[in-house]
Design a protein around this motif. Structure first.
Motif, PDB file in Angstrom:
ATOM      1  N   ALA A 187       0.907  -1.213  -0.003  1.00 52.93           N
ATOM      2  CA  ALA A 187       0.065   0.016   0.085  1.00 52.93           C
ATOM      3  C   ALA A 187       0.734   1.249  -0.167  1.00 52.93           C
ATOM      4  O   ALA A 187       1.745   1.644   1.050  1.00 52.93           O
ATOM      5  CB  ALA A 187      -1.001  -0.021   1.167  1.00 52.93           C
ATOM      6  N   LYS A 193       0.090   4.230  -0.110  1.00 52.33           N
ATOM      7  CA  LYS A 193      -0.226   5.302   0.899  1.00 52.33           C
ATOM      8  C   LYS A 193       0.536   5.295   2.063  1.00 52.33           C
ATOM      9  O   LYS A 193       0.790   6.400   2.770  1.00 52.33           O
ATOM     10  CB  LYS A 193      -1.693   5.222   1.198  1.00 52.33           C
ATOM     11  CG  LYS A 193      -2.068   4.177   2.044  1.00 52.33           C
ATOM     12  CD  LYS A 193      -3.464   4.112   2.361  1.00 52.33           C
ATOM     13  CE  LYS A 193      -4.209   3.467   1.200  1.00 52.33           C
ATOM     14  NZ  LYS A 193      -5.710   3.393   1.283  1.00 52.33           N
ATOM     15  N   CYS A 194       1.148   4.145   2.549  1.00 50.59           N
ATOM     16  CA  CYS A 194       1.859   4.049   3.847  1.00 50.59           C
ATOM     17  C   CYS A 194       3.206   4.438   3.724  1.00 50.59           C
ATOM     18  O   CYS A 194       3.960   4.920   4.517  1.00 50.59           O
ATOM     19  CB  CYS A 194       1.591   2.553   4.246  1.00 50.59           C
ATOM     20  SG  CYS A 194       2.580   1.916   5.702  1.00 50.59           S
ATOM     21  N   ARG A 213     -15.067  -1.730  -4.409  1.00 53.33           N
ATOM     22  CA  ARG A 213     -14.877  -1.799  -3.012  1.00 53.33           C
ATOM     23  C   ARG A 213     -16.148  -1.848  -2.328  1.00 53.33           C
ATOM     24  O   ARG A 213     -17.138  -1.147  -2.416  1.00 53.33           O
ATOM     25  CB  ARG A 213     -14.206  -0.331  -2.613  1.00 53.33           C
ATOM     26  CG  ARG A 213     -14.033  -0.451  -0.861  1.00 53.33           C
ATOM     27  CD  ARG A 213     -12.872   0.654  -0.432  1.00 53.33           C
ATOM     28  NE  ARG A 213     -12.715   0.619   0.887  1.00 53.33           N
ATOM     29  CZ  ARG A 213     -12.185   1.386   1.617  1.00 53.33           C
ATOM     30  NH1 ARG A 213     -11.310   2.271   1.033  1.00 53.33           N
ATOM     31  NH2 ARG A 213     -11.947   1.252   3.029  1.00 53.33           N
ATOM     32  N   MET A 226     -12.746  -5.467  -3.169  1.00 51.73           N
ATOM     33  CA  MET A 226     -11.722  -4.866  -2.140  1.00 51.73           C
ATOM     34  C   MET A 226     -12.432  -4.932  -0.814  1.00 51.73           C
ATOM     35  O   MET A 226     -13.397  -4.075  -1.108  1.00 51.73           O
ATOM     36  CB  MET A 226     -10.754  -4.062  -2.612  1.00 51.73           C
ATOM     37  CG  MET A 226      -9.880  -3.512  -1.705  1.00 51.73           C
ATOM     38  SD  MET A 226     -10.301  -2.397  -0.481  1.00 51.73           S
ATOM     39  CE  MET A 226      -9.858  -0.836  -1.671  1.00 51.73           C
ATOM     40  N   HIS A 280     -11.413  -3.444   2.698  1.00 52.53           N
ATOM     41  CA  HIS A 280     -10.625  -2.972   3.760  1.00 52.53           C
ATOM     42  C   HIS A 280     -11.452  -2.933   4.932  1.00 52.53           C
ATOM     43  O   HIS A 280     -12.264  -1.845   5.085  1.00 52.53           O
ATOM     44  CB  HIS A 280      -9.919  -2.024   3.211  1.00 52.53           C
ATOM     45  CG  HIS A 280      -9.159  -1.223   4.025  1.00 52.53           C
ATOM     46  ND1 HIS A 280      -7.564  -1.679   4.571  1.00 52.53           N
ATOM     47  CD2 HIS A 280      -9.130  -0.279   4.794  1.00 52.53           C
ATOM     48  CE1 HIS A 280      -7.233  -1.030   5.516  1.00 52.53           C
ATOM     49  NE2 HIS A 280      -7.977   0.084   5.817  1.00 52.53           N
ATOM     50  N   GLY A 316      -7.651  -6.090   1.738  1.00 56.29           N
ATOM     51  CA  GLY A 316      -7.180  -4.795   2.202  1.00 56.29           C
ATOM     52  C   GLY A 316      -5.929  -4.809   2.908  1.00 56.29           C
ATOM     53  O   GLY A 316      -5.327  -5.972   3.053  1.00 56.29           O
ATOM     54  N   GLY A 317      -5.652  -3.702   3.882  1.00 56.30           N
ATOM     55  CA  GLY A 317      -4.592  -3.856   4.574  1.00 56.30           C
ATOM     56  C   GLY A 317      -4.935  -3.929   6.289  1.00 56.30           C
ATOM     57  O   GLY A 317      -6.180  -4.249   6.434  1.00 56.30           O
ATOM     58  N   GLY A 318      -4.050  -3.331   7.174  1.00 56.01           N
ATOM     59  CA  GLY A 318      -4.413  -3.191   8.292  1.00 56.01           C
ATOM     60  C   GLY A 318      -4.206  -4.535   9.313  1.00 56.01           C
ATOM     61  O   GLY A 318      -4.565  -4.557  10.553  1.00 56.01           O
ATOM     62  N   GLU A 331      -3.173  -6.205   1.081  1.00 53.99           N
ATOM     63  CA  GLU A 331      -2.607  -4.815   0.802  1.00 53.99           C
ATOM     64  C   GLU A 331      -1.772  -4.247   1.885  1.00 53.99           C
ATOM     65  O   GLU A 331      -2.230  -3.231   2.548  1.00 53.99           O
ATOM     66  CB  GLU A 331      -3.520  -3.695   0.477  1.00 53.99           C
ATOM     67  CG  GLU A 331      -4.493  -4.367  -0.726  1.00 53.99           C
ATOM     68  CD  GLU A 331      -5.638  -3.484  -1.168  1.00 53.99           C
ATOM     69  OE1 GLU A 331      -5.638  -2.233  -0.566  1.00 53.99           O
ATOM     70  OE2 GLU A 331      -6.342  -3.573  -2.020  1.00 53.99           O
ATOM     71  N   PRO A 332      -0.802  -5.063   2.404  1.00 54.58           N
ATOM     72  CA  PRO A 332       0.026  -4.587   3.454  1.00 54.58           C
ATOM     73  C   PRO A 332       0.705  -3.214   3.190  1.00 54.58           C
ATOM     74  O   PRO A 332       1.484  -2.960   2.170  1.00 54.58           O
ATOM     75  CB  PRO A 332       0.958  -5.822   3.717  1.00 54.58           C
ATOM     76  CG  PRO A 332       1.075  -6.493   2.611  1.00 54.58           C
ATOM     77  CD  PRO A 332      -0.225  -6.287   1.892  1.00 54.58           C
ATOM     78  N   GLY A 333       0.555  -2.454   4.442  1.00 51.11           N
ATOM     79  CA  GLY A 333       1.395  -1.252   4.283  1.00 51.11           C
ATOM     80  C   GLY A 333       2.144  -1.043   5.563  1.00 51.11           C
ATOM     81  O   GLY A 333       3.298  -1.630   5.717  1.00 51.11           O
ATOM     82  N   GLU A 334       1.446  -0.948   6.781  1.00 46.57           N
ATOM     83  CA  GLU A 334       2.377  -0.824   8.121  1.00 46.57           C
ATOM     84  C   GLU A 334       3.118  -1.926   8.312  1.00 46.57           C
ATOM     85  O   GLU A 334       4.265  -2.196   8.855  1.00 46.57           O
ATOM     86  CB  GLU A 334       1.293  -0.537   9.146  1.00 46.57           C
ATOM     87  CG  GLU A 334       2.005  -0.155  10.494  1.00 46.57           C
ATOM     88  CD  GLU A 334       2.802   1.179  10.588  1.00 46.57           C
ATOM     89  OE1 GLU A 334       2.059   2.094  10.190  1.00 46.57           O
ATOM     90  OE2 GLU A 334       4.011   1.129  10.889  1.00 46.57           O
ATOM     91  N   THR A 335       2.583  -3.159   8.209  1.00 48.24           N
ATOM     92  CA  THR A 335       3.042  -4.490   8.321  1.00 48.24           C
ATOM     93  C   THR A 335       4.382  -4.955   7.654  1.00 48.24           C
ATOM     94  O   THR A 335       5.085  -5.406   8.057  1.00 48.24           O
ATOM     95  CB  THR A 335       2.063  -5.632   8.704  1.00 48.24           C
ATOM     96  OG1 THR A 335       2.273  -6.522   9.425  1.00 48.24           O
ATOM     97  CG2 THR A 335       1.890  -5.937   7.168  1.00 48.24           C
ATOM     98  N   TYR A 352       3.291   5.922   7.189  1.00 46.37           N
ATOM     99  CA  TYR A 352       2.688   7.033   7.246  1.00 46.37           C
ATOM    100  C   TYR A 352       3.396   8.207   7.682  1.00 46.37           C
ATOM    101  O   TYR A 352       3.141   9.138   8.435  1.00 46.37           O
ATOM    102  CB  TYR A 352       1.346   6.761   7.970  1.00 46.37           C
ATOM    103  CG  TYR A 352       0.531   5.485   7.485  1.00 46.37           C
ATOM    104  CD1 TYR A 352      -0.374   6.133   6.428  1.00 46.37           C
ATOM    105  CD2 TYR A 352       0.649   4.323   7.864  1.00 46.37           C
ATOM    106  CE1 TYR A 352      -1.351   4.974   5.835  1.00 46.37           C
ATOM    107  CE2 TYR A 352      -0.251   3.559   7.415  1.00 46.37           C
ATOM    108  CZ  TYR A 352      -0.987   3.682   6.367  1.00 46.37           C
ATOM    109  OH  TYR A 352      -1.792   2.747   5.816  1.00 46.37           O
TER     110      TYR A 352
HETATM  111  C1  LIG Z   1      -7.752   0.406   1.055  1.00 46.82           C
HETATM  112  C2  LIG Z   1      -6.606   0.106   1.794  1.00 46.82           C
HETATM  113  N1  LIG Z   1      -5.828  -0.728   1.794  1.00 46.82           N
HETATM  114  C3  LIG Z   1      -4.644  -0.779   2.504  1.00 46.82           C
HETATM  115  C4  LIG Z   1      -4.269  -0.044   3.401  1.00 46.82           C
HETATM  116  C5  LIG Z   1      -3.019  -0.183   4.203  1.00 46.82           C
HETATM  117  O1  LIG Z   1      -3.338  -0.346   5.509  1.00 46.82           O
HETATM  118  P1  LIG Z   1      -2.024  -0.696   6.666  1.00 46.82           P
HETATM  119  O2  LIG Z   1      -1.024   0.281   6.445  1.00 46.82           O
HETATM  120  O3  LIG Z   1      -2.722  -0.457   7.953  1.00 46.82           O
HETATM  121  O4  LIG Z   1      -1.611  -2.080   6.517  1.00 46.82           O
HETATM  122  C6  LIG Z   1      -5.152   1.042   3.691  1.00 46.82           C
HETATM  123  C7  LIG Z   1      -4.917   1.960   4.867  1.00 46.82           C
HETATM  124  O5  LIG Z   1      -5.514   2.716   5.064  1.00 46.82           O
HETATM  125  C8  LIG Z   1      -6.457   0.982   2.797  1.00 46.82           C
HETATM  126  O6  LIG Z   1      -7.336   2.174   2.986  1.00 46.82           O
END
Ligand SMILES: Cc1ncc(COP(=O)(O)O)c(C=O)c1O
Length: 382
Positions: free
Chosen positions: A36, A38-39, A120, A161, A163, A198-200, A231-235, A326
């Protein structure tokens, strides 16, 4: 080792530890994992990550382009709302385009007949402790809640998707909510090729039961004959970077306050948004208490209260942990502070500079006119 500060230091050794867990999960659960952006989108670090992940997922056209240009492999493009003008360019980068609403899917699918499209879904449940980050909060705009409308749209999509987790470290909780999703959407799931969860999900943490997680995902995937994506971001990047700062001054107002050459507002904004204190690497539980604060004018620019083993002095360096997720994606020029240099510690221990910033970056962030004539030390209005 002393650093020119402020700087972020990404540690490939730590990144590798997370990547190896992702790789293990891909092999044992048959899932695919897309980063992800965004992270974390510090793209020079992708060199290592792309060997262990299947691609990227994005929240905007620019992120999709970055994933395409710098990570390669699969590019998933999602946005809360795409603009019409973005679609032709997006098509060049994305393997999968995931719409947030039935209206956007219906508007754009005609121009995307050769693409793998998704929707989604908002399942109305989530694991988030924060209202701010809760995709299932009341009146959430994130994903479709109307199941009948989703079923009607099935001929236009190949996948969905969902999430619904946020920093979820509790496998049992994840497992229960996946059962709920499976039961609620079983008719839909049987009609799809892929499902992104998704992620989280904090599955790279040391005591996370990765084997049970793999089993759960595999069973889900086999029952519905779908390719599962995460969709791992933080992990993916947790623990893989620090923010190194230097103490510039120590003042006293009932407590000792160490002011560093950085700012939680500008360089670790996510912590401030969620009102969480920073964590200092190896600060321990000594008897010397300090509030460690940033150097912007914001009164609440405070990293937290910490106990050090030795009294702090000007010039000491403080390393804040977990500065990858982030964090770099949200850094900003508030107060015109010097932006942290970005370094990477390669697997062989070498430190490499990925990016430095200077006054020009600050200036051109908000304008592109560089006054070359009529420029004196007193400023151009002189
Ligand atoms: C659609 C979607 N995918 C993936 C992520 C990544 O989540 P994380 O960083 O908590 O793993 C997010 C985080 O907001 C999200 O909104």
């Amino acid at each position: 080792m002393r650093f020119d500060t402020p700087c972020y230091v990404i540690d490939e050794q730590h990144l590798l530890k997370n990547m190896e867990k992702i790789q293990w999960l891909r092999e044992h659960a048959g899932i695919k994992a897309v980063l992800a952006l965004k992270c974390f989108s510090t793209w020079p670090a992708f060199e290592l990550m792309r060997n262990y992940m299947d691609g990227t997922t994005s929240s905007s056209l620019y992120e999709a382009r970055l994933g395409y240009e710098e990570f390669g492999k699969e590019v998933h493009a999602y946005s809360v709302a795409f603009a019409k003008e973005e679609i032709p360019e997006l098509k060049q980068y994305a393997n999968k385009i995931i719409f947030n609403s039935i209206s956007q899917l219906k508007t754009f699918h005609k121009d995307l007949s050769s693409c793998d499209l998704g929707l989604r879904i908002n399942p109305g449940i989530s694991s988030s402790d924060y209202d701010l980050a809760d995709p299932a909060r009341p009146n959430s705009r994130l994903g479709v809640t109307d199941y009948t409308a989703v079923m009607d749209a099935v001929p236009l999509i190949n996948g969905v998707m969902i999430h619904y987790n946020c920093e979820n470290e509790d496998f049992d909780d994840f497992s229960k909510s996946l059962d709920h999703i499976a039961e609620t959407y079983q008719d839909l799931l049987h009609k799809l090729d892929w499902v992104s969860l998704g992620g989280g999900i904090y599955f790279t943490l040391d005591d996370y039961p990765l084997d049970k997680f793999a089993e759960k995902l595999k069973t889900f995937s086999e029952r519905y004959s779908v390719q599962v994506y995460l969709e791992p971001g933080e992990t993916a990047i947790t623990g893989a970077a620090s923010l190194v700062t230097t103490v510039l001054d120590i003042v006293h107002n009932e407590v000792d306050i160490a002011i560093v050459d950085s700012s939680i507002e500008a360089h670790m904004l996510d912590l401030l948004i969620y009102r969480e204190p920073a964590v200092i690497e190896d600060s321990g539980q000594g008897r010397h208490r300090y509030q460690v604060a940033g150097k912007t004018c914001l009164a609440g620019d405070v990293f937290g209260d910490f106990k050090f083993h030795k009294p702090l002095k000007v010039g000491d360096q403080i390393h804040f942990a977990d500065a990858a997720g982030y964090t770099m994606v949200k850094m900003n020029w508030f107060n015109g502070l010097k932006m942290p240099t970005i370094l990477i510690r390669r697997l062989d221990g070498r430190h490499e500079t990925l990016k430095t910033f200077d006054y020009k970056d600050f200036k051109f962030n908000l304008g592109s006119y560089w006054n070359t004539h009529n420029y004196s030390k007193k400023g151009r209005h002189e």
